[in-house]
Design a protein around this motif. Structure first.
Motif, PDB file in Angstrom:
ATOM      1  N   MET A   1       0.861  -1.174   0.000  1.00 33.91           N
ATOM      2  CA  MET A   1       0.000   0.000   0.000  1.00 33.91           C
ATOM      3  C   MET A   1       0.901   1.229   0.000  1.00 33.91           C
ATOM      4  O   MET A   1       1.803   1.351   0.815  1.00 33.91           O
ATOM      5  N   SER A   2       0.683   2.142  -0.944  1.00 28.14           N
ATOM      6  CA  SER A   2       1.535   3.324  -1.003  1.00 28.14           C
ATOM      7  C   SER A   2       0.692   4.574  -1.194  1.00 28.14           C
ATOM      8  O   SER A   2      -0.502   4.499  -1.461  1.00 28.14           O
ATOM      9  N   ASN A   3       1.347   5.699  -1.076  1.00 22.30           N
ATOM     10  CA  ASN A   3       0.707   6.993  -1.247  1.00 22.30           C
ATOM     11  C   ASN A   3      -0.525   7.166  -0.361  1.00 22.30           C
ATOM     12  O   ASN A   3      -1.603   7.489  -0.827  1.00 22.30           O
ATOM     13  N   ILE A   4      -0.327   6.944   0.911  1.00 22.91           N
ATOM     14  CA  ILE A   4      -1.396   7.128   1.890  1.00 22.91           C
ATOM     15  C   ILE A   4      -1.360   8.581   2.344  1.00 22.91           C
ATOM     16  O   ILE A   4      -0.332   9.066   2.830  1.00 22.91           O
ATOM     17  N   ASN A   5      -2.465   9.292   2.177  1.00 19.01           N
ATOM     18  CA  ASN A   5      -2.545  10.671   2.640  1.00 19.01           C
ATOM     19  C   ASN A   5      -2.692  10.712   4.145  1.00 19.01           C
ATOM     20  O   ASN A   5      -3.549  10.022   4.712  1.00 19.01           O
ATOM     21  N   VAL A   6      -1.840  11.503   4.793  1.00 20.21           N
ATOM     22  CA  VAL A   6      -1.938  11.724   6.231  1.00 20.21           C
ATOM     23  C   VAL A   6      -1.956  13.222   6.493  1.00 20.21           C
ATOM     24  O   VAL A   6      -1.378  14.005   5.735  1.00 20.21           O
ATOM     25  N   PHE A   7      -2.639  13.590   7.552  1.00 19.14           N
ATOM     26  CA  PHE A   7      -2.729  14.995   7.946  1.00 19.14           C
ATOM     27  C   PHE A   7      -1.618  15.285   8.941  1.00 19.14           C
ATOM     28  O   PHE A   7      -1.427  14.536   9.897  1.00 19.14           O
ATOM     29  N   LEU A   8      -0.904  16.365   8.716  1.00 19.01           N
ATOM     30  CA  LEU A   8       0.172  16.778   9.609  1.00 19.01           C
ATOM     31  C   LEU A   8      -0.235  18.101  10.249  1.00 19.01           C
ATOM     32  O   LEU A   8      -0.399  19.106   9.558  1.00 19.01           O
ATOM     33  N   SER A   9      -0.427  18.082  11.561  1.00 22.64           N
ATOM     34  CA  SER A   9      -0.782  19.292  12.296  1.00 22.64           C
ATOM     35  C   SER A   9       0.497  19.922  12.816  1.00 22.64           C
ATOM     36  O   SER A   9       1.156  19.377  13.702  1.00 22.64           O
ATOM     37  N   VAL A  10       0.864  21.040  12.244  1.00 22.78           N
ATOM     38  CA  VAL A  10       2.066  21.754  12.681  1.00 22.78           C
ATOM     39  C   VAL A  10       1.888  23.227  12.349  1.00 22.78           C
ATOM     40  O   VAL A  10       1.380  23.577  11.284  1.00 22.78           O
TER      41      VAL A  10
ATOM     42  N   GLU B   1      -6.873  20.550  15.772  1.00 22.34           N
ATOM     43  CA  GLU B   1      -6.738  19.518  14.748  1.00 22.34           C
ATOM     44  C   GLU B   1      -6.693  18.117  15.354  1.00 22.34           C
ATOM     45  O   GLU B   1      -7.236  17.168  14.774  1.00 22.34           O
ATOM     46  N   ALA B   2      -6.097  17.972  16.524  1.00 21.30           N
ATOM     47  CA  ALA B   2      -6.121  16.674  17.207  1.00 21.30           C
ATOM     48  C   ALA B   2      -7.553  16.288  17.572  1.00 21.30           C
ATOM     49  O   ALA B   2      -7.960  15.131  17.412  1.00 21.30           O
ATOM     50  N   ALA B   3      -8.331  17.246  18.036  1.00 16.80           N
ATOM     51  CA  ALA B   3      -9.727  16.970  18.398  1.00 16.80           C
ATOM     52  C   ALA B   3     -10.553  16.580  17.177  1.00 16.80           C
ATOM     53  O   ALA B   3     -11.357  15.640  17.237  1.00 16.80           O
ATOM     54  N   ILE B   4     -10.342  17.262  16.068  1.00 15.76           N
ATOM     55  CA  ILE B   4     -11.082  16.929  14.844  1.00 15.76           C
ATOM     56  C   ILE B   4     -10.689  15.529  14.380  1.00 15.76           C
ATOM     57  O   ILE B   4     -11.557  14.714  14.039  1.00 15.76           O
ATOM     58  N   ALA B   5      -9.383  15.244  14.362  1.00 13.72           N
ATOM     59  CA  ALA B   5      -8.917  13.922  13.927  1.00 13.72           C
ATOM     60  C   ALA B   5      -9.504  12.832  14.815  1.00 13.72           C
ATOM     61  O   ALA B   5      -9.968  11.796  14.316  1.00 13.72           O
ATOM     62  N   TYR B   6      -9.500  13.047  16.117  1.00 10.27           N
ATOM     63  CA  TYR B   6     -10.047  12.055  17.045  1.00 10.27           C
ATOM     64  C   TYR B   6     -11.533  11.841  16.798  1.00 10.27           C
ATOM     65  O   TYR B   6     -12.012  10.708  16.773  1.00 10.27           O
ATOM     66  N   SER B   7     -12.258  12.939  16.598  1.00  5.12           N
ATOM     67  CA  SER B   7     -13.708  12.820  16.376  1.00  5.12           C
ATOM     68  C   SER B   7     -14.007  12.096  15.066  1.00  5.12           C
ATOM     69  O   SER B   7     -15.056  11.468  14.934  1.00  5.12           O
ATOM     70  N   LYS B   8     -13.098  12.150  14.108  1.00  5.80           N
ATOM     71  CA  LYS B   8     -13.267  11.439  12.832  1.00  5.80           C
ATOM     72  C   LYS B   8     -12.781   9.989  12.913  1.00  5.80           C
ATOM     73  O   LYS B   8     -12.919   9.240  11.956  1.00  5.80           O
ATOM     74  N   GLY B   9     -12.165   9.624  14.039  1.00  2.12           N
ATOM     75  CA  GLY B   9     -11.671   8.266  14.196  1.00  2.12           C
ATOM     76  C   GLY B   9     -10.341   8.010  13.502  1.00  2.12           C
ATOM     77  O   GLY B   9      -9.956   6.860  13.302  1.00  2.12           O
ATOM     78  N   LEU B  10      -9.623   9.080  13.116  1.00  6.71           N
ATOM     79  CA  LEU B  10      -8.325   8.920  12.468  1.00  6.71           C
ATOM     80  C   LEU B  10      -7.272   8.484  13.485  1.00  6.71           C
ATOM     81  O   LEU B  10      -7.239   9.013  14.607  1.00  6.71           O
ATOM     82  N   PRO B  11      -6.404   7.545  13.122  1.00  7.84           N
ATOM     83  CA  PRO B  11      -5.300   7.196  14.024  1.00  7.84           C
ATOM     84  C   PRO B  11      -4.438   8.431  14.290  1.00  7.84           C
ATOM     85  O   PRO B  11      -4.097   9.167  13.362  1.00  7.84           O
ATOM     86  N   LEU B  12      -4.114   8.635  15.548  1.00  2.00           N
ATOM     87  CA  LEU B  12      -3.352   9.813  15.972  1.00  2.00           C
ATOM     88  C   LEU B  12      -1.991   9.425  16.523  1.00  2.00           C
ATOM     89  O   LEU B  12      -1.868   8.436  17.248  1.00  2.00           O
ATOM     90  N   MET B  13      -0.997  10.232  16.202  1.00  3.78           N
ATOM     91  CA  MET B  13       0.332  10.135  16.805  1.00  3.78           C
ATOM     92  C   MET B  13       0.753  11.549  17.135  1.00  3.78           C
ATOM     93  O   MET B  13       0.644  12.444  16.292  1.00  3.78           O
TER      94      MET B  13
ATOM     95  N   MET C   1      -8.766  16.686   6.087  1.00  2.00           N
ATOM     96  CA  MET C   1      -8.769  15.458   6.891  1.00  2.00           C
ATOM     97  C   MET C   1      -9.656  14.381   6.290  1.00  2.00           C
ATOM     98  O   MET C   1      -9.384  13.196   6.458  1.00  2.00           O
ATOM     99  N   ASN C   2     -10.706  14.793   5.585  1.00  2.01           N
ATOM    100  CA  ASN C   2     -11.576  13.811   4.925  1.00  2.01           C
ATOM    101  C   ASN C   2     -10.823  13.012   3.866  1.00  2.01           C
ATOM    102  O   ASN C   2     -11.250  11.927   3.490  1.00  2.01           O
ATOM    103  N   GLU C   3      -9.713  13.535   3.384  1.00  2.00           N
ATOM    104  CA  GLU C   3      -8.902  12.866   2.363  1.00  2.00           C
ATOM    105  C   GLU C   3      -7.754  12.058   2.978  1.00  2.00           C
ATOM    106  O   GLU C   3      -6.971  11.468   2.251  1.00  2.00           O
ATOM    107  N   CYS C   4      -7.655  12.061   4.301  1.00  2.00           N
ATOM    108  CA  CYS C   4      -6.505  11.457   4.981  1.00  2.00           C
ATOM    109  C   CYS C   4      -6.913  10.232   5.797  1.00  2.00           C
ATOM    110  O   CYS C   4      -8.068  10.095   6.193  1.00  2.00           O
ATOM    111  N   SER C   5      -5.927   9.380   6.048  1.00  2.00           N
ATOM    112  CA  SER C   5      -6.168   8.143   6.803  1.00  2.00           C
ATOM    113  C   SER C   5      -5.488   8.132   8.162  1.00  2.00           C
ATOM    114  O   SER C   5      -5.511   7.120   8.851  1.00  2.00           O
ATOM    115  N   GLY C   6      -4.873   9.218   8.554  1.00  2.00           N
ATOM    116  CA  GLY C   6      -4.218   9.320   9.852  1.00  2.00           C
ATOM    117  C   GLY C   6      -3.755  10.743  10.086  1.00  2.00           C
ATOM    118  O   GLY C   6      -3.722  11.554   9.154  1.00  2.00           O
ATOM    119  N   THR C   7      -3.387  11.035  11.326  1.00  2.00           N
ATOM    120  CA  THR C   7      -2.937  12.377  11.694  1.00  2.00           C
ATOM    121  C   THR C   7      -1.732  12.285  12.611  1.00  2.00           C
ATOM    122  O   THR C   7      -1.726  11.504  13.566  1.00  2.00           O
TER     123      THR C   7
END
Length: 169
Positions: free
Chosen positions: A1-10, A101-113, A57-63
């Motif tokens: 699996m490649s080219n996975i979109n992830v959201f970067l909060s910075v 952004e962490a709160a939005i990601a969590y509410s969407k169920g995105l894996p967070l790091m 974030m709707n286009e991403c699979s993790g944050t």
């Protein structure tokens, strides 16, 4: 699996050291087959920032949240004028967008790091004890090659891959 979109909060970087650190994280994600996406850094929108964040974030699979110093407070007061007033000294705060952004990601169920610079005042979603891992590091490139970082990133990446598979079904 490649080219996975992830959201970067910075937040916007303030100096070359921060830019080098954030750039190294982006490079590492790319080397792992992930595409880091950040509103105002490599993705831009004419919408209000909150709308742009939610849509991206709707286009991403993790944050991944990178909490680095934005504001330094040499002296101050907490709960000023109250019975629990406390003096504050030499505190570093990240952008408030890390919390949003962490709160939005969590509410969407995105894996967070969460990657939090040592010395940042941790409160809210940047504290340990939530449903995700918080890694405190010196904001330096060598921190990104440690066994701890490698293992945490690998575990998070597996969750991201599972999320992507589940969301595409």
């Amino acid at each position: 699996m490649s080219n996975i979109n992830v959201f970067l909060s910075v937040g916007g970087t303030a100096n070359q050291n921060q830019e080098t650190f954030v750039g190294a994280i982006e490079d590492r994600l790319r080397s792992e087959g992930m595409v880091p996406n950040t509103v105002g850094r490599n993705k831009f929108s004419s919408d209000a920032p909150l709308i742009a964040v939610k849509e991206l974030m709707n286009e991403c699979s993790g944050t991944i949240v990178i909490a680095i110093e934005r504001t330094f407070l040499s002296m101050g007061l907490e709960k000023r004028g109250g019975s629990k007033e406390a003096q504050l000294q030499n505190l570093k705060y990240p952008t408030p967008w890390n919390q949003i952004e962490a709160a939005i990601a969590y509410s969407k169920g995105l894996p967070l790091m969460l990657i939090v610079e040592e010395g940042i005042k941790t409160e809210g979603l940047l504290e340990k004890g939530n449903d995700w891992y918080v890694m405190y590091v010196k904001a330096e490139v060598p921190a990104l090659t440690s066994p701890e970082f490698n293992d945490i990133l690998s575990c998070w990446r597996k969750k991201v891959e599972e999320y992507q598979i589940k969301s595409s079904e």
